[in-house]
Write a protein that holds these residues in place. Structure first.
Motif, mmCIF file in Angstrom:
data_model
loop_
_atom_site.group_PDB
_atom_site.id
_atom_site.type_symbol
_atom_site.label_atom_id
_atom_site.label_comp_id
_atom_site.label_asym_id
_atom_site.label_seq_id
_atom_site.Cartn_x
_atom_site.Cartn_y
_atom_site.Cartn_z
ATOM 1 N N ALA A 1 27.012 38.849 44.933
ATOM 2 C CA ALA A 1 28.076 39.172 44.048
ATOM 3 C C ALA A 1 29.295 38.220 44.269
ATOM 4 O O ALA A 1 29.420 37.654 45.404
ATOM 5 N N TYR A 2 30.307 38.226 43.408
ATOM 6 C CA TYR A 2 31.352 37.613 43.501
ATOM 7 C C TYR A 2 32.659 38.446 43.505
ATOM 8 O O TYR A 2 32.379 39.624 42.587
ATOM 9 N N ALA A 3 33.723 38.199 44.264
ATOM 10 C CA ALA A 3 34.979 38.993 43.889
ATOM 11 C C ALA A 3 35.829 37.983 43.290
ATOM 12 O O ALA A 3 36.418 37.116 44.053
ATOM 13 N N VAL A 4 36.308 38.128 42.189
ATOM 14 C CA VAL A 4 37.274 37.482 41.357
ATOM 15 C C VAL A 4 38.507 37.796 41.464
ATOM 16 O O VAL A 4 38.693 38.841 40.873
ATOM 17 N N PRO A 5 39.424 36.947 41.554
ATOM 18 C CA PRO A 5 41.115 37.384 41.667
ATOM 19 C C PRO A 5 41.494 37.362 40.316
ATOM 20 O O PRO A 5 41.002 36.801 39.411
ATOM 21 N N SER B 1 54.522 42.112 39.171
ATOM 22 C CA SER B 1 53.230 41.652 39.121
ATOM 23 C C SER B 1 52.209 42.375 39.781
ATOM 24 O O SER B 1 52.468 43.338 40.653
ATOM 25 N N ILE B 2 51.043 42.338 39.182
ATOM 26 C CA ILE B 2 49.783 42.915 39.756
ATOM 27 C C ILE B 2 48.847 41.928 40.224
ATOM 28 O O ILE B 2 48.601 41.021 39.377
ATOM 29 N N ASP B 3 48.479 42.013 41.587
ATOM 30 C CA ASP B 3 47.376 41.224 42.020
ATOM 31 C C ASP B 3 45.861 41.871 42.332
ATOM 32 O O ASP B 3 46.407 43.042 43.002
ATOM 33 N N GLY B 4 44.907 41.286 42.170
ATOM 34 C CA GLY B 4 43.699 42.397 42.534
ATOM 35 C C GLY B 4 42.597 41.487 42.487
ATOM 36 O O GLY B 4 42.545 40.162 42.357
ATOM 37 N N TYR B 5 41.400 42.208 42.738
ATOM 38 C CA TYR B 5 40.077 41.498 42.741
ATOM 39 C C TYR B 5 39.112 42.490 41.924
ATOM 40 O O TYR B 5 39.408 43.723 42.010
ATOM 41 N N ILE B 6 38.350 41.839 41.211
ATOM 42 C CA ILE B 6 36.991 42.358 40.251
ATOM 43 C C ILE B 6 35.816 41.819 40.663
ATOM 44 O O ILE B 6 35.802 40.559 40.901
ATOM 45 N N GLY B 7 35.086 42.796 41.236
ATOM 46 C CA GLY B 7 33.601 42.411 41.690
ATOM 47 C C GLY B 7 32.573 42.149 40.693
ATOM 48 O O GLY B 7 32.501 43.173 39.389
ATOM 49 N N VAL C 1 42.395 41.461 33.663
ATOM 50 C CA VAL C 1 40.949 41.462 33.998
ATOM 51 C C VAL C 1 40.227 40.863 33.177
ATOM 52 O O VAL C 1 39.449 39.917 33.610
ATOM 53 N N ASN C 2 40.140 40.870 32.005
ATOM 54 C CA ASN C 2 39.495 40.416 30.806
ATOM 55 C C ASN C 2 39.812 38.810 30.737
ATOM 56 O O ASN C 2 38.892 37.929 30.819
ATOM 57 N N LYS C 3 40.910 38.405 30.935
ATOM 58 C CA LYS C 3 41.417 36.918 30.802
ATOM 59 C C LYS C 3 40.748 36.345 31.903
ATOM 60 O O LYS C 3 40.122 35.257 32.015
ATOM 61 N N ASP C 4 41.101 36.819 33.213
ATOM 62 C CA ASP C 4 40.534 36.039 34.199
ATOM 63 C C ASP C 4 39.097 36.160 34.689
ATOM 64 O O ASP C 4 38.650 35.090 35.200
ATOM 65 N N LEU C 5 38.592 37.297 34.295
ATOM 66 C CA LEU C 5 37.114 37.149 34.470
ATOM 67 C C LEU C 5 36.247 36.311 33.565
ATOM 68 O O LEU C 5 35.256 35.846 33.821
ATOM 69 N N SER C 6 36.848 36.298 32.225
ATOM 70 C CA SER C 6 36.413 35.610 31.263
ATOM 71 C C SER C 6 36.181 34.132 31.594
ATOM 72 O O SER C 6 35.305 33.195 31.457
ATOM 73 N N GLU C 7 37.471 33.635 32.230
ATOM 74 C CA GLU C 7 37.473 32.211 32.701
ATOM 75 C C GLU C 7 36.427 31.883 33.787
ATOM 76 O O GLU C 7 35.865 31.015 33.612
ATOM 77 N N PHE C 8 36.396 32.893 34.627
ATOM 78 C CA PHE C 8 35.432 32.899 35.512
ATOM 79 C C PHE C 8 33.961 32.863 35.195
ATOM 80 O O PHE C 8 33.050 31.980 35.719
ATOM 81 N N ILE C 9 33.668 33.874 34.212
ATOM 82 C CA ILE C 9 32.064 33.883 33.821
ATOM 83 C C ILE C 9 32.134 32.523 33.039
ATOM 84 O O ILE C 9 30.803 32.086 33.020
ATOM 85 N N ASN C 10 32.695 32.010 32.048
ATOM 86 C CA ASN C 10 32.451 30.939 31.105
ATOM 87 C C ASN C 10 32.339 29.687 32.360
ATOM 88 O O ASN C 10 31.540 28.787 32.066
ATOM 89 N N GLU C 11 33.018 29.480 33.423
ATOM 90 C CA GLU C 11 32.971 28.666 34.276
ATOM 91 C C GLU C 11 31.602 28.665 34.953
ATOM 92 O O GLU C 11 30.607 27.481 35.246
ATOM 93 N N ARG C 12 31.010 29.727 35.475
ATOM 94 C CA ARG C 12 29.749 30.154 36.219
ATOM 95 C C ARG C 12 28.581 29.622 35.092
ATOM 96 O O ARG C 12 27.459 29.268 35.460
ATOM 97 N N LYS C 13 28.865 30.301 34.065
ATOM 98 C CA LYS C 13 27.722 29.938 33.033
ATOM 99 C C LYS C 13 27.426 28.457 32.546
ATOM 100 O O LYS C 13 26.277 28.065 32.310
ATOM 101 N N GLY C 14 28.432 27.764 32.753
ATOM 102 C CA GLY C 14 28.148 26.416 32.619
ATOM 103 C C GLY C 14 27.780 25.667 33.687
ATOM 104 O O GLY C 14 27.227 24.362 33.674
ATOM 105 N N LYS C 15 27.460 26.103 34.865
ATOM 106 C CA LYS C 15 26.758 25.563 36.085
ATOM 107 C C LYS C 15 25.104 25.748 35.953
ATOM 108 O O LYS C 15 24.948 26.582 35.331
#
Length: 201
Positions: A93-97, A106-112, A187-201
């Motif tokens: 798994a990944y932990a995505v900031p 501001s709020i900072d966190g990680y979503i796995g 969470v939706n914004k940053d996770l969406s960017e991460f997922i789209n990036e990983r799906k492209g690999k």
């Protein structure tokens, strides 16, 4: 002459006292610096392990540090890197900031998220300044546990929806709906960017 002495002695005494106190404080800072840094580092490692659902609170700080070092790697050396959880050398798994504005700061966190990009493993907040007892409850277990093993569709752009909205999968915090909305949006914004990036690999 006597008057001059009576003025000089208190000044000398205060200077000596000031130097003495500063020396003590500097010594305490030097002695405790490493311990403070270690505790700060362990706190982050515990949060990342909890994102992956593998934190064992019965372990000592030293054991927690070893588990983290053995199973978790950062993808880069940025302030908020993506963390990878590997088990027996296999990526799990990944932990995505995530980051964004809250109601009061501001709020900072990680979503796995698992490597299949279809299951949220957990969430943790590294920093948040929301009102204690209201928005600050995002850091409490009842709110965070809603994200544990949460199924999502990686082909969608919105993964976390606060109930009672249609398709809701996470309960908003009563009395703190704005903070809840801020969290789901970032969470939706940053996770969406991460997922789209990983799906492209």
């Amino acid at each position: 002459m006597t008057k001059q002495k009576s003025t000089v002695y208190p000044i000398i005494f205060m200077l000596i006292l000031t130097v003495f106190i500063i020396s003590i404080l500097a010594g305490i800072d030097y002695v405790t610096k490493d311990k403070i840094e270690f505790n700060k580092d362990i706190e982050l490692k515990k949060k990342i392990l909890n994102v992956f659902g593998i934190l064992d609170e019965t372990k000592s700080p030293e054991e927690i540090a070893k588990i983290f070092d053995d199973e978790i790697t950062a993808e880069d050396d940025s302030e908020f890197p993506v963390y990878n959880f590997k088990e027996n050398g296999e990526l799990v798994a990944y932990a995505v900031p995530f980051h964004g504005p809250g109601l009061w700061g501001s709020i900072d966190g990680y979503i796995g998220i698992k490597k299949d990009l279809e299951t949220i493993t957990g969430i943790e907040f590294i920093k948040q300044d929301e009102t204690p007892g209201l928005g600050g409850r995002i850091s409490e277990a009842p709110y965070k546990e809603q994200y544990r093993d949460l199924k999502i569709d990686p082909n969608q752009e919105i993964y976390i929806i606060s109930r009672p909205a249609p398709g809701g999968n996470v309960d908003a915090i009563a009395g703190a709906t704005q903070t809840s909305t801020f969290v789901t949006n970032m969470v939706n914004k940053d996770l969406s960017e991460f997922i789209n990036e990983r799906k492209g690999k």
